[in-house]
Write an enzyme that holds these catalytic residues in place. Structure first.
Site, mmCIF file in Angstrom:
data_model
loop_
_atom_site.group_PDB
_atom_site.id
_atom_site.type_symbol
_atom_site.label_atom_id
_atom_site.label_comp_id
_atom_site.label_asym_id
_atom_site.label_seq_id
_atom_site.Cartn_x
_atom_site.Cartn_y
_atom_site.Cartn_z
ATOM 1 N N LYS A 166 0.716 -1.332 0.084
ATOM 2 C CA LYS A 166 -0.132 -0.102 0.113
ATOM 3 C C LYS A 166 0.798 1.176 0.020
ATOM 4 O O LYS A 166 1.745 1.496 0.457
ATOM 5 C CB LYS A 166 -0.953 -0.043 1.148
ATOM 6 C CG LYS A 166 -2.057 -1.014 1.313
ATOM 7 C CD LYS A 166 -2.854 -1.172 0.136
ATOM 8 C CE LYS A 166 -4.178 -1.909 0.222
ATOM 9 N NZ LYS A 166 -4.927 -1.646 1.261
ATOM 10 N N GLN A 170 -0.836 -12.901 10.618
ATOM 11 C CA GLN A 170 -1.432 -12.752 9.223
ATOM 12 C C GLN A 170 0.006 -12.504 8.586
ATOM 13 O O GLN A 170 0.942 -12.416 9.068
ATOM 14 C CB GLN A 170 -2.153 -11.472 9.149
ATOM 15 C CG GLN A 170 -1.456 -10.021 9.548
ATOM 16 C CD GLN A 170 -2.230 -8.840 10.137
ATOM 17 O OE1 GLN A 170 -3.551 -9.147 10.556
ATOM 18 N NE2 GLN A 170 -1.789 -7.779 9.907
ATOM 19 N N ASP A 216 -2.836 -6.313 0.879
ATOM 20 C CA ASP A 216 -1.466 -6.625 1.080
ATOM 21 C C ASP A 216 -1.268 -7.576 2.359
ATOM 22 O O ASP A 216 -0.100 -7.992 2.747
ATOM 23 C CB ASP A 216 -0.572 -5.503 1.338
ATOM 24 C CG ASP A 216 -1.207 -4.615 2.660
ATOM 25 O OD1 ASP A 216 -2.280 -4.848 2.936
ATOM 26 O OD2 ASP A 216 -0.519 -3.534 3.181
ATOM 27 N N ASP A 235 -2.936 -8.040 17.434
ATOM 28 C CA ASP A 235 -3.640 -7.484 16.577
ATOM 29 C C ASP A 235 -4.887 -8.207 16.160
ATOM 30 O O ASP A 235 -4.807 -9.340 15.697
ATOM 31 C CB ASP A 235 -2.855 -7.106 15.232
ATOM 32 C CG ASP A 235 -3.394 -6.132 14.279
ATOM 33 O OD1 ASP A 235 -3.635 -4.915 14.630
ATOM 34 O OD2 ASP A 235 -3.989 -6.907 13.282
ATOM 35 N N ASN A 236 -5.990 -7.661 16.068
ATOM 36 C CA ASN A 236 -7.210 -8.086 15.813
ATOM 37 C C ASN A 236 -7.429 -9.591 16.453
ATOM 38 O O ASN A 236 -7.803 -10.451 15.614
ATOM 39 C CB ASN A 236 -7.316 -8.135 14.221
ATOM 40 C CG ASN A 236 -7.733 -6.869 13.644
ATOM 41 O OD1 ASN A 236 -8.402 -6.335 14.101
ATOM 42 N ND2 ASN A 236 -7.131 -6.882 12.350
ATOM 43 N N GLU A 252 -6.230 -6.027 21.101
ATOM 44 C CA GLU A 252 -6.846 -5.028 20.274
ATOM 45 C C GLU A 252 -8.130 -5.533 19.694
ATOM 46 O O GLU A 252 -8.261 -5.995 18.639
ATOM 47 C CB GLU A 252 -5.900 -4.408 19.210
ATOM 48 C CG GLU A 252 -6.031 -3.446 18.509
ATOM 49 C CD GLU A 252 -6.501 -3.585 16.799
ATOM 50 O OE1 GLU A 252 -6.604 -2.495 16.108
ATOM 51 O OE2 GLU A 252 -6.436 -4.887 16.333
#
Length: 684
Positions: A275, A335, A370, A405-406, A434
Site C-alpha cells: 500500500k 497474518q 497486502d 492485533d485483531n 486490540e
C-alpha cells in the site's frame, strides 16, 4: 386411575436414595463472587488490587449465622476475614481483600450457626423482661463452658471463657451485673476473633489468578521506530529510522511518565500489493508499506526488518528502555503478506478461493490486499505450534508484553490454549487484545486469558455515554476485562478530536488517565494531530503507510505540545494509589449535561501510606463551551460523613477550596476544562 398410574411410574423411575448428592450444605452458601461464567475460567486480578468478595448465605428459622471469607495465598498461607451483610434482609454477605502476591489464589466462603450471638440476641430481650432469666443464663454459661473446653483455642481465651461462664450462673450476683458480663469488652473481642460456631459449612473453592501489577496498571506510549530518526534524502527516497535512532526518543517518553512503549510490527514487510500513502493502491518506489503486511524474502514473524537493524540493535533498544523504567510491548499480528515464507512453506494455513487465488483480508468497505489472514481450521496443530514458537522467540529476547492485533478475527479456543501455554512457562507475560468488536466477543477474550483489552472508549464522548461506560467497566466486567483506554491509535482519530481543538485532546487524555488503571497514547496526540483522511476516521498521511518524523522538542519550546499536561497526569497517577484501582470508580451527579463527575477512593488499609486516598474528578466534556453548574456528591463514597465540610485541592493548579456535598463549579473548556481534586477530610 390413569393419573395414579402415571404418578406411580414417576416414583418407580426416581433414582435410588444412595445416588442422591446434596447441592447445599447444612447452611446454604450460594452465588459466590467473584467468579467468571459459572466458574468456567478463573477470575483474574493483579498484585495490589482490592477485590470485593460476596456470597449469599442463610439458614432456616430465626437463628443468626456468621460468614467468613477464607483465602489461600499462592504460598499456601491461610487468611480469613469476617463478611458482613450488605443490607438487612438481603442474605448477601460481603468482604474485601487486597491480593498482594502473584500466583494462584483460592477462596472459599464459610458459614456457621452463630450460637453466641443468637443466644445473646434472645438474652438481652428476655432477661430484662424477666422471662426465663435463670434458664437463659444457664444456656449462655453452657456455651462458654463448651468453648473453654476447646483445646484448639488459646489458653488465655479459654481461661476468660471459664470465668465468664461461672459469672453468668453465680448465685447471689445481681441479674444486672450478670447481664453486663455478656458484653464485657475482653470477652466480646475474643468471641469476635474466634466465634462460638456450630453447623459449619464451607463452599467449594474458587480460583483467582493474580498477575503482576503491570498486567492492569500502566501508562502506554506507541511510536513507529522507523519514523524516529527517519530522513528524506535529496532524491526523494527515505533513510529509515532504526532501533538506534529510535532509542534517542526513549528518554522523552520516560520523562512524560510512561511505563510501557508499544511498537507496531518490526518485521520485514512484503512488496506484493504493498500500500502507498493513505492506503492507496498506487505505490511509489520509496513507499515503505504497512508494518502489518508481515513477511518477505528477509523473513517472517521471527525476523527484524533490515532497515531497523539486527537482533543486537533490538536488544540494545530493549536494554536502553529498561534502564529508563520502560517495558517494551511488541505487536503480535497473526497474518502474512503474500511474500511471507509461510505462503510457500505452509499454503494450507491460508484460504484458497475457487479461482486459485488466496483470500486477502477485508473488513468491508476496508480492503487489505497486502495481507493474507490465517485459516485456523486447515492445520490447527501446526499453526498453534508455530505461534507458540514465534512468541517464545521474542520472549527469549526479553519481550514480556504483546499487543495482539485483531484477536477477535481468530478462534477463541486458539487464544485460550496459546495464552495458557505461554503463561504456564512465563507467568509474567502480558497480552493486550486490540478488540474493537461485539461486547460478548470482547469480553470472552478477557475470560480466556487476555490480561488487557482495548475498549469502545474512543467512541464514548458525551456525559451520559461516559457515565454508562465507566460504570460498566467498574461494576460489570472487572473480574475478567481490564480496560486499556487508548486515546487514539493509527487507525482511530474520532470526530471529537478532529473538531474539538486542543481542549478535546486535554479532556480525552484526562478521562483515560484518571478513569482506568491503564491508558495509552499514540505518538502525535501530544502535537494535537487532528486532520483526518477524507471519508475516514484516521489521520491523513497515515503513519501506517509512510515515514512520519515529528518535531516534538520544537513543539514544546513553542508551547504547542500537550506533553507537559500528559506528564502531569502521569505524575498524579503515580502519586495516588486510588487511580491504580478500577472497581472503586463512582459516578456523581451534576445539573449540567456536559459536566461529568466521578471519584476514586482507596481506604487507608490498602494505600501503603497509612492514609486514605480520595480523588474527585470534574470534567467539562464539551470542548467548545464554558459551563457553570452545581455538582452533587455522595460524600460517603470517599469517606466523608454526611453534612461535614471538607477541603479539596486541585492537583493541576494547587488551588484549595472548602466543599460540601453540593458545590458550584465553572469549567472553561478553552482554559481549564477539568478539576482533579484531592479530597482531604476527617476520614479521607
Amino acid at each position: 386411575m390413569a393419573k395414579t398410574a402415571a404418578n406411580r411410574d414417576l416414583v418407580n423411575q426416581a433414582p435410588p436414595a444412595s445416588d442422591f448428592v446434596a447441592r447445599v450444605g447444612r447452611i446454604p452458601v450460594l452465588d459466590l463472587s467473584p467468579q467468571v461464567s459459572d466458574n468456567l475460567w478463573p477470575t483474574r486480578s493483579f498484585v495490589g488490587e482490592v477485590v470485593p468478595f460476596a456470597a449469599t448465605a442463610f439458614r432456616e428459622g430465626h437463628d443468626l449465622i456468621g460468614v467468613t471469607l477464607l483465602l489461600r495465598a499462592p504460598d499456601g498461607s491461610l487468611r480469613s476475614r469476617p463478611m458482613t451483610l450488605s443490607a438487612a434482609g438481603t442474605d448477601r454477605w460481603t468482604a474485601e481483600a487486597q491480593l498482594d502476591k502473584p500466583g494462584t489464589w483460592e477462596y472459599r466462603v464459610g458459614a456457621y450457626a452463630d450460637d453466641w450471638n443468637t443466644w445473646r440476641h434472645n438474652a438481652v430481650i428476655k432477661i430484662p423482661a424477666g422471662i426465663d432469666v435463670e434458664l437463659m443464663f444457664l444456656i449462655g454459661s453452657g456455651l462458654l463452658t463448651a468453648a473453654a473446653a476447646d483445646t484448639g483455642r488459646p489458653v488465655a481465651e479459654r481461661r476468660l471463657f471459664r470465668a465468664a461462664a461461672k459469672k453468668l450462673v453465680t448465685a447471689g450476683l445481681p441479674v444486672a451485673d450478670r447481664l453486663l458480663a455478656i458484653d464485657e469488652p475482653k470477652l466480646a473481642k475474643a468471641i469476635a476473633l474466634h466465634p462460638l460456631a456450630g453447623l459449619e459449612t464451607v463452599s467449594e473453592p474458587r480460583t483467582i489468578i493474580v498477575e503482576r501489577q503491570r498486567a492492569a496498571v500502566g501508562s502506554w506510549y506507541e511510536f513507529f521506530p522507523r519514523s524516529e530518526g527517519a530522513k528524506k534524502l535529496a532524491n526523494g527516497s527515505w533513510k529509515s529510522g532504526t532501533f538506534r535512532t529510535a532509542a534517542k526518543r526513549l528518554p522523552a517518553v520516560a520523562a512524560m511518565g510512561f511505563d510501557v512503549l508499544y511498537l507496531p510490527p518490526i518485521h520485514p514487510i512484503g512488496s506484493a500489493f504493498r500500500k502507498g500513502p493513505n492506503n492507496s493502491l498506487i505505490v511509489g518506489p520509496f513507499d515503505p508499506g504497512s508494518p502489518w503486511a508481515i513477511g518477505s524474502a528477509d523473513g517472517g514473524h521471527d525476523a527484524i526488518h533490515p532497515d531497523l537493524g539486527t537482533e543486537a540493535d533490538f536488544s540494545y533498544f530493549l536494554n536502553r528502555a529498561r534502564k529508563l523504567g520502560l517495558e517494551v510491548a511488541l505487536d503480535f499480528a497473526l497474518q502474512a503478506s503474500p511474500d511471507h515464507p509461510w505462503v510457500t512453506s505452509h499454503p494450507e494455513w491460508f484460504t484458497t478461493l475457487p479461482d486459485g487465488s488466496i483470500a486477502y483480508a477485508e473488513n468491508p468497505p476496508k480492503k487489505y490486499q497486502d495481507i493474507y489472514p490465517i485459516n485456523f481450521d486447515n492445520d490447527p496443530a501446526g499453526i498453534r505450534a508455530e505461534a507458540l514458537r514465534v512468541l517464545t522467540h521474542w520472549i527469549d529476547l526479553g519481550v514480556k508484553i504483546f499487543r495482539v492485533d485483531n484477536p477477535h478475527t481468530k478462534p477463541l479456543d486458539f487464544w485460550e490454549w496459546l495464552i495458557a501455554e505461554v503463561n504456564a512457562a512465563h507467568p509474567d507475560v502480558i497480552f493486550l487484545a486490540e478488540a474493537f468488536t461485539r461486547p460478548a466477543l470482547m469480553q470472552a477474550l478477557g475470560k480466556v486469558g487476555f490480561q488487557q483489552s482495548y475498549t469502545y472508549f474512543t467512541w464514548r464522548n458525551t456525559k451520559i455515554e461516559l457515565e454508562e461506560f465507566f460504570d460498566g467497566l467498574a461494576r460489570q466486567t472487572p473480574d475478567f476485562l481490564r480496560p486499556n483506554l487508548f486515546v487514539n491509535t493509527p487507525d482511530i482519530l474520532t470526530e471529537f478530536l478532529q473538531f474539538g481543538g486542543p481542549a478535546a485532546f486535554k479532556i480525552r487524555a484526562a478521562l483515560a488517565a484518571l478513569a482506568s488503571p491503564s491508558w495509552g497514547v499514540y505518538a502525535g496526540f501530544e502535537l494535537y494531530e487532528s486532520v483526518a483522511r477524507p471519508g475516514a476516521e484516521e489521520n491523513i498521511d497515515n503513519e501506517k503507510y509512510e515515514y512520519r518524523p515529528r518535531s516534538f522538542a520544537k513543539a514544546e519550546e513553542l508551547g504547542q505540545s500537550l506533553a507537559p499536561f500528559i506528564t502531569q497526569l502521569n505524575e498524579i497517577r503515580r502519586a495516588h494509589p486510588a487511580l491504580g484501582q478500577l472497581r472503586n470508580l463512582d459516578i456523581h451527579a451534576s445539573d449540567d449535561d456536559s459536566i461529568l463527575v466521578f471519584s476514586k477512593y482507596l481506604d487507608a488499609a490498602y494505600t501503603g501510606t497509612g492514609e486514605a486516598d480520595a480523588l474527585l474528578v470534574v470534567v467539562n466534556v464539551d470542548p467548545h463551551s464554558v459551563r457553570e453548574t452545581v455538582v452533587h456528591l455522595d460524600v460517603t463514597r470517599f469517606g466523608i460523613p454526611v453534612g461535614e465540610p471538607f477541603e479539596v485541592t486541585d492537583l493541576l493548579t494547587g488551588t484549595t477550596w472548602t466543599w460540601t456535598a453540593d458545590n458550584f463549579v465553572r469549567l472553561d473548556a478553552f482554559t481549564q476544562p477539568l478539576h482533579i481534586l484531592h479530597v482531604k477530610g476527617r476520614s479521607a
